[in-house]
Write an enzyme that holds these catalytic residues in place. Structure first.
Site, mmCIF file in Angstrom:
data_model
loop_
_atom_site.group_PDB
_atom_site.id
_atom_site.type_symbol
_atom_site.label_atom_id
_atom_site.label_comp_id
_atom_site.label_asym_id
_atom_site.label_seq_id
_atom_site.Cartn_x
_atom_site.Cartn_y
_atom_site.Cartn_z
ATOM 1 N N CYS A 113 -0.373 4.163 2.801
ATOM 2 C CA CYS A 113 0.219 4.286 3.509
ATOM 3 C C CYS A 113 1.623 3.952 3.651
ATOM 4 O O CYS A 113 1.934 4.415 4.968
ATOM 5 C CB CYS A 113 -0.479 2.546 4.484
ATOM 6 N N ASP A 114 2.252 3.549 3.107
ATOM 7 C CA ASP A 114 4.087 3.285 3.642
ATOM 8 C C ASP A 114 4.537 4.087 2.603
ATOM 9 O O ASP A 114 5.510 4.633 3.108
ATOM 10 C CB ASP A 114 4.199 2.299 3.255
ATOM 11 N N CYS B 207 0.880 -0.938 0.128
ATOM 12 C CA CYS B 207 0.155 -0.323 0.274
ATOM 13 C C CYS B 207 0.941 1.028 0.093
ATOM 14 O O CYS B 207 1.296 1.526 0.749
ATOM 15 C CB CYS B 207 -1.115 -0.248 1.648
#
Ligand code: NDP
Length: 305
Positions: free
Chosen positions: A145-146, A142
């Site tokens: 997200c990261d 993701c």
């Protein structure tokens, strides 16, 4: 076991999974005054919480995935659904007792008249040595997200679909360089995504290539490719599609060759009283709106069982 089961309270509907399909089912079943329990292994919302923007849900012009999921969660709880954060481990059918279903979780055992499975899908794994160990240490599924952990670094995206190209576009604004690695020489993604990517000047395309090994001890350092190249990369964002996680149901339900629960638009599975809603079932279109629609269809069928 028989006695213990006899003492369990009976739910009308147990819904496994608190994503869009599961929570939509919960809204419908709870509004029909049924006793509804939703079981969720991680956090509510499912896949949509990773989408920064949802622009194709009818009647809602613009909303973040997290806002959408939170609204749906609150709606389900407000309607009277009970939600417990427990991992469902399996279902047993009580043939001798009205075909009630026993749902086992990591901490509890429940009895119910009907079950709606709405477990969605998860990112497909590459199946390479070290993939699990390096997840969170360079391997990610993701980018939104990261991605921020790799600001200014060189990273890679694996895959040629909409997700991969969307992630590459996002990362190109954060990272110094983005490799895009794809096993064919044309993208599966929509043309407009490929055009958006072409406007970026820090993308390097590695086409007709697979990732064959990932190297690094504490964190990801380099990737080995099928054409023999080794590239240094601080992260690999894996976007090679999604797969269902229905293994625990394979002894009681019919699955297709890819592991999806076989169910039609009525969400009925091979077992009476067990429904499959959303991405976990066989279907043509896996979208937010079709997940919500399945939730309604499954719930309206379950409440009259
Ligand atoms: P897709 O299935 O569309 O794409 C997966 C990609 O990964 C393909 O390019 C495929 O290659 C490749 N792939 C699959 N398996 C492997 C493997 N084992 N090793 C290497 N490569 C592999 O998945 P997405 O997650 O991209 O998209 C899922 C759905 O969600 C699609 O319908 C998509 O359109 C939709 N979506 C829509 C968005 C939007 O509208 N903004 C954003 C994101 C997703 P190959 O092409 O060779 O098969």
């Amino acid at each position: 076991m028989g006695n213990m089961v006899g003492e369990l309270e009976i739910y009308d509907v147990i819904i496994i999974g608190a994503g869009t399909a599961g929570l939509s089912a919960a809204v419908y079943a709870a509004r029909a005054s049924k006793r509804v329990l939703v079981l969720e292994e991680t956090s509510y919302g499912g896949q949509i919480i990773y989408s920064p923007e949802v622009e194709n849900y009818p009647g809602i012009g613009h909303v973040s995935g997290f806002q959408f999921a939170t609204g749906l969660y609150e709606q389900a709880v407000g309607a009277g659904a009970e939600i417990r954060f427990e991992k469902a481990d399996g279902i047993r059918i009580l043939k001798e007792e009205k075909r009630y279903k026993i749902v086992f979780t990591d901490v509890n055992t429940y009895r119910t008249k009907t079950v709606i499975i709405a477990t969605g899908s998860r990112s497909r794994r590459m199946g390479l040595d070290g993939e699990e160990r390096l997840t969170g240490a360079g391997i990610s599924y993701c980018a939104t997200c990261d991605g921020a952990f790799f600001k200014g670094r060189t990273v890679a995206v694996y895959g040629g679909g909409n997700t991969a190209l969307e992630e590459a576009v996002y990362l190109s604004g954060l990272c110094s360089k983005v490799y895009i690695i794809h096993r064919r020489n044309t993208f599966r993604a929509e043309q407009r995504m490929a055009e958006q990517l072409q406007q970026k000047n820090n993308i390097e395309y590695l086409m007709n290539c697979r990732v064959t090994a990932i190297n690094g001890n504490e964190k990801l350092e380099s990737l080995e490719l099928s054409d023999g190249r080794v590239i240094e990369s601080a992260a690999l964002f894996v976007a090679i599609g999604r797969e269902p996680q229905n293994d625990i149901y394979k002894d009681i339900l019919t699955l297709d060759a890819y592991g999806y629960i076989i169910a039609g638009e009525d969400c009925r599975t091979s077992e009476e009283g067990i429904f499959a809603a959303g991405d976990c079932r066989t279907k043509q279109v896996r979208q937010l709106v079709t997940a919500a629609s399945d939730g309604a269809v499954a719930a309206l069928a379950a409440i009259v069982e």
